[in-house]
Scaffold this motif. Structure first.
Motif, PDB file in Angstrom:
ATOM      1  N   SER A  86     -14.435  14.441  -9.778  1.00 22.39           N
ATOM      2  CA  SER A  86     -14.483  13.396 -10.804  1.00 22.39           C
ATOM      3  C   SER A  86     -14.385  11.991 -10.215  1.00 22.39           C
ATOM      4  CB  SER A  86     -13.390  13.621 -11.844  1.00 22.39           C
ATOM      5  OG  SER A  86     -12.118  13.587 -11.228  1.00 22.39           O
ATOM      6  N   LEU A  87     -13.789  11.829  -9.043  1.00 24.12           N
ATOM      7  CA  LEU A  87     -13.673  10.524  -8.392  1.00 24.12           C
ATOM      8  C   LEU A  87     -14.683  10.336  -7.262  1.00 24.12           C
ATOM      9  CD1 LEU A  87      -9.778  10.318  -8.177  1.00 24.12           C
ATOM     10  CD2 LEU A  87     -11.275   9.304  -9.899  1.00 24.12           C
ATOM     11  N   SER A 128     -11.973  10.126  -3.133  1.00 29.62           N
ATOM     12  CA  SER A 128     -10.595  10.528  -3.329  1.00 29.62           C
ATOM     13  C   SER A 128     -10.527  11.756  -4.213  1.00 29.62           C
ATOM     14  CB  SER A 128      -9.803   9.398  -3.977  1.00 29.62           C
ATOM     15  OG  SER A 128      -9.766   8.290  -3.121  1.00 29.62           O
ATOM     16  N   LEU A 130      -8.125  14.262  -6.911  1.00 30.60           N
ATOM     17  CA  LEU A 130      -7.090  14.191  -7.931  1.00 30.60           C
ATOM     18  C   LEU A 130      -5.828  14.855  -7.419  1.00 30.60           C
ATOM     19  CD1 LEU A 130      -9.251  15.173 -11.031  1.00 30.60           C
ATOM     20  CD2 LEU A 130      -8.520  12.880 -10.356  1.00 30.60           C
TER      21      LEU A 130
END
Length: 132
Positions: A86-87, A128, A130
């Motif tokens: 997600s990042l 990055s 999570l």
């Protein structure tokens, strides 16, 4: 005398061949990959620790959050999946094996770590992760 001269020339020639050979060796040390290479055209970091190379690619804000230096990071390998990305902007790493580097942070509460991902071959910072 002729045999001695021939032997000396042969020895010098063999040493020259060995010195000019282009080899790539990979060595695993404590879950940290060190790559030795004579190839200058590839983006491979010679005798560098993946933690150190990735540390150099982090923003000053990220470095400020980390408790210590690159040497405090723990390296492992994982296969990225969609839930972990997600990042991460580059979705081509979905399903691929990458380095996971877990850096301790200065936070006094949990989570007190920062996870970053890096490419196995180039040590490029991917993004990055999570933390829970």
């Amino acid at each position: 005398m002729n045999k001695i001269t021939l032997s000396i020339h042969l020895a010098v020639f063999m040493l020259g061949l060995i010195a000019c050979s282009n080899q790539t060796d990979q060595v695993e040390n404590n879950d940290q990959k060190v790559v030795n290479s004579n190839e200058q055209d590839k983006k491979i970091h010679v005798n560098k620790d993946v933690r150190e190379v990735v540390w150099g690619q982090l923003s000053s804000e990220q470095k400020e959050r980390i408790d210590g230096t690159w040497e405090f990071g723990k390296v492992s390998k994982i296969i990225l999946n969609e839930d972990m990305m997600s990042l991460i902007n580059d979705k081509t790493y979905d399903g691929k094996e990458v380095y996971l580097i877990d850096f301790p942070t200065k936070n006094k509460f949990i989570p007190n770590n920062m996870i970053v991902y890096a490419d196995l071959k180039t040590f490029d910072y991917i993004g990055s992760g999570l933390v829970e």
